[in-house]
Design a protein around this motif. Structure first.
Motif, short mmCIF file in Angstrom:
data_model
loop_
_atom_site.label_atom_id
_atom_site.label_comp_id
_atom_site.label_asym_id
_atom_site.label_seq_id
_atom_site.Cartn_x
_atom_site.Cartn_y
_atom_site.Cartn_z
N GLU A 47 0.83 -1.21 0.00
CA GLU A 47 0.00 0.00 0.00
C GLU A 47 0.86 1.26 0.00
O GLU A 47 0.58 2.22 -0.72
N LEU A 48 1.92 1.27 0.79
CA LEU A 48 2.81 2.42 0.83
C LEU A 48 3.51 2.61 -0.51
O LEU A 48 3.67 3.74 -0.99
N ALA A 49 3.93 1.49 -1.14
CA ALA A 49 4.57 1.59 -2.44
C ALA A 49 3.62 2.15 -3.48
O ALA A 49 4.02 2.91 -4.37
N GLY A 50 2.34 1.80 -3.37
CA GLY A 50 1.35 2.30 -4.30
C GLY A 50 1.09 3.79 -4.16
O GLY A 50 0.59 4.43 -5.10
N ALA A 51 1.44 4.35 -3.00
CA ALA A 51 1.24 5.78 -2.79
C ALA A 51 2.36 6.62 -3.39
O ALA A 51 2.24 7.84 -3.48
N ARG A 52 3.47 5.95 -3.79
CA ARG A 52 4.58 6.70 -4.37
C ARG A 52 4.31 6.98 -5.85
O ARG A 52 3.52 6.32 -6.50
N GLU A 53 5.04 7.96 -6.38
CA GLU A 53 4.92 8.29 -7.79
C GLU A 53 5.80 7.35 -8.61
O GLU A 53 7.01 7.30 -8.42
N GLY A 99 9.82 2.09 -9.22
CA GLY A 99 11.27 2.09 -9.39
C GLY A 99 11.96 1.29 -8.31
O GLY A 99 11.32 0.72 -7.43
N GLY A 100 13.28 1.23 -8.41
CA GLY A 100 14.08 0.50 -7.42
C GLY A 100 14.31 -0.93 -7.83
O GLY A 100 13.83 -1.41 -8.87
N PRO A 101 15.08 -1.67 -7.02
CA PRO A 101 15.41 -3.06 -7.35
C PRO A 101 14.20 -3.99 -7.26
O PRO A 101 13.34 -3.80 -6.41
N LEU A 102 14.18 -4.98 -8.15
CA LEU A 102 13.20 -6.05 -8.10
C LEU A 102 13.95 -7.35 -8.31
O LEU A 102 14.45 -7.62 -9.40
N ARG A 103 14.05 -8.16 -7.25
CA ARG A 103 14.83 -9.40 -7.30
C ARG A 103 13.94 -10.54 -7.78
O ARG A 103 12.97 -10.89 -7.12
N ILE A 104 14.31 -11.09 -8.93
CA ILE A 104 13.47 -12.06 -9.64
C ILE A 104 14.16 -13.41 -9.68
O ILE A 104 15.30 -13.52 -10.14
N LEU A 109 12.57 0.91 -12.86
CA LEU A 109 12.66 -0.37 -12.16
C LEU A 109 13.99 -1.03 -12.49
O LEU A 109 14.46 -0.98 -13.63
N GLU A 110 14.61 -1.67 -11.50
CA GLU A 110 15.91 -2.30 -11.67
C GLU A 110 15.78 -3.82 -11.46
O GLU A 110 16.01 -4.31 -10.36
N GLY A 145 1.92 -9.85 -0.88
CA GLY A 145 2.72 -8.96 -1.71
C GLY A 145 2.19 -8.73 -3.11
O GLY A 145 2.76 -7.95 -3.87
N GLY A 146 1.11 -9.38 -3.48
CA GLY A 146 0.63 -9.29 -4.85
C GLY A 146 0.17 -7.90 -5.27
O GLY A 146 0.15 -7.60 -6.46
N ALA A 147 -0.20 -7.07 -4.30
CA ALA A 147 -0.65 -5.72 -4.63
C ALA A 147 0.50 -4.73 -4.77
O ALA A 147 0.27 -3.58 -5.14
N HIS A 148 1.72 -5.17 -4.47
CA HIS A 148 2.87 -4.27 -4.62
C HIS A 148 3.00 -3.89 -6.10
O HIS A 148 2.98 -4.76 -6.98
N PRO A 149 3.12 -2.61 -6.41
CA PRO A 149 3.14 -2.19 -7.82
C PRO A 149 4.21 -2.87 -8.66
O PRO A 149 3.97 -3.23 -9.81
N ALA A 150 5.41 -3.05 -8.10
CA ALA A 150 6.48 -3.68 -8.88
C ALA A 150 6.17 -5.14 -9.16
O ALA A 150 6.43 -5.65 -10.26
#
Length: 306
Positions: free
Chosen positions: A82-88, A91-96, A121-122, A280-285
């Motif tokens: 939810e907090l991530a969704g409030a950002r513009e 971006g940032g790292p995404l470990r896949i 996004l990284e 975590g499914g609602a996290h924008p990344a």
């Protein structure tokens, strides 16, 4: 007040079985893990652990607390999303994490899609067997991962991980052309039986792919004589083309199949999914990666396989 970080340690002990394994996974010392679990016991006011030989096991109160820990940590993931969704922007790292065949088919197309829509996004990709993904997600080594399961090797239920379906595909028997065609009929016994005496090529021992191949052969009535163990299906095809044995590959791996092999569709399936920590499914990344992975699969389905 119970400390969330200590609840996380208790949950990992329940999942991994030993304090040493928890310490290794979370880059702590074993003594530090023991100390923190001791503090958690004092916070709880009841015994959470007991000795069983050389192992430490959870008491009924400890196991009950793990259930609550799962719920608490899931709520925290929801809060982070939810907090991530409030950002513009995203971006940032995404470990896949990815299994090998997904790494050279789905992932490149998904990353291209992510780069087009979310250039900040990284993505950071690492190859990992599906059996280890849950541990990697809980330990924070991964944010999201491609996973799969097979007929004969269903996924183990895990309340700490959520999954969304991505792709179901049939498995194929791959054999050297010189070995002749597969048997007639639709059952595994009829199709695999003629190759009971043939050397086999499987994934490495301890992987879901290895277990699938062995169990499929056992269901067909024989124990495979394994000669080669490789995790890359392209290598399985290449070895089969040079007469090194028979193997099983998913439909995804048959594109660009080399000359010198015979492919026979089997009544056996692999299911690929996207996994992430529960909540975590609602996290924008993570949602963006799911969308990109689905777009990659749709593109693959639109292309003819060879």
């Amino acid at each position: 007040m119970l400390d969330v970080r200590r609840l996380h340690l208790l949950r990992e002990l329940h999942r991994r079985g030993t304090i040493a394994a928890v310490a290794e996974a979370l880059t702590f010392t074993a003594s530090a893990v023991s100390q923190q679990l001791g503090v958690l016991e004092r916070e709880a006011g009841v015994p959470l652990l007991e000795r069983s030989g050389r192992r430490v096991v959870l008491t009924p109160a400890g196991r009950s607390l793990v259930t609550h820990a799962d719920a608490v940590l899931e709520r925290l993931e929801l809060a982070v999303a939810e907090l991530a969704g409030a950002r513009e922007g995203i971006g940032g790292p995404l470990r896949i994490g990815t299994f090998p065949s997904g790494g050279h088919t789905i992932v490149p197309a998904a990353l291209a899609e992510l780069t087009r829509h979310h250039p900040k996004l990284e993505p950071m990709v690492q190859e990992i067997d599906s059996a280890r993904v849950s541990d990697g997600l809980r330990a924070g080594e991964l944010d999201v991962a491609l996973v799969h399961d097979y007929d004969f090797v269903p996924a183990t239920p895990d309340t700490t991980v959520d999954e969304v379906p991505l792709l179901e595909e049939p498995m194929y028997l791959v054999t050297p052309a010189a070995a002749g065609a597969a048997g007639r009929g639709g059952s595994l016994g009829e199709l695999l039986g003629p190759f009971a005496g043939t050397p086999w090529i499987t994934a490495r021992d301890g992987t879901t792919g290895h277990a699938m191949a062995v169990r499929a052969c056992q269901a067909a009535g024989f124990q495979p004589r394994i000669r080669h163990q490789v995790n890359d299906f392209r290598t399985v095809l290449g070895l089969a083309a040079t007469g090194q044995g028979a193997g099983l590959v998913p439909e995804m791996a048959t594109d660009g199949c080399p000359a010198g092999v015979v492919l026979t569709r089997l009544p056996l399936y692999r299911r690929s999914k996207v996994a992430f920590r529960a909540g975590g499914g609602a996290h924008p990344a993570i949602a963006a990666f799911v969308t990109a992975a689905r777009a990659a699969v749709d593109s693959m389905r639109a292309e003819p396989t060879g």
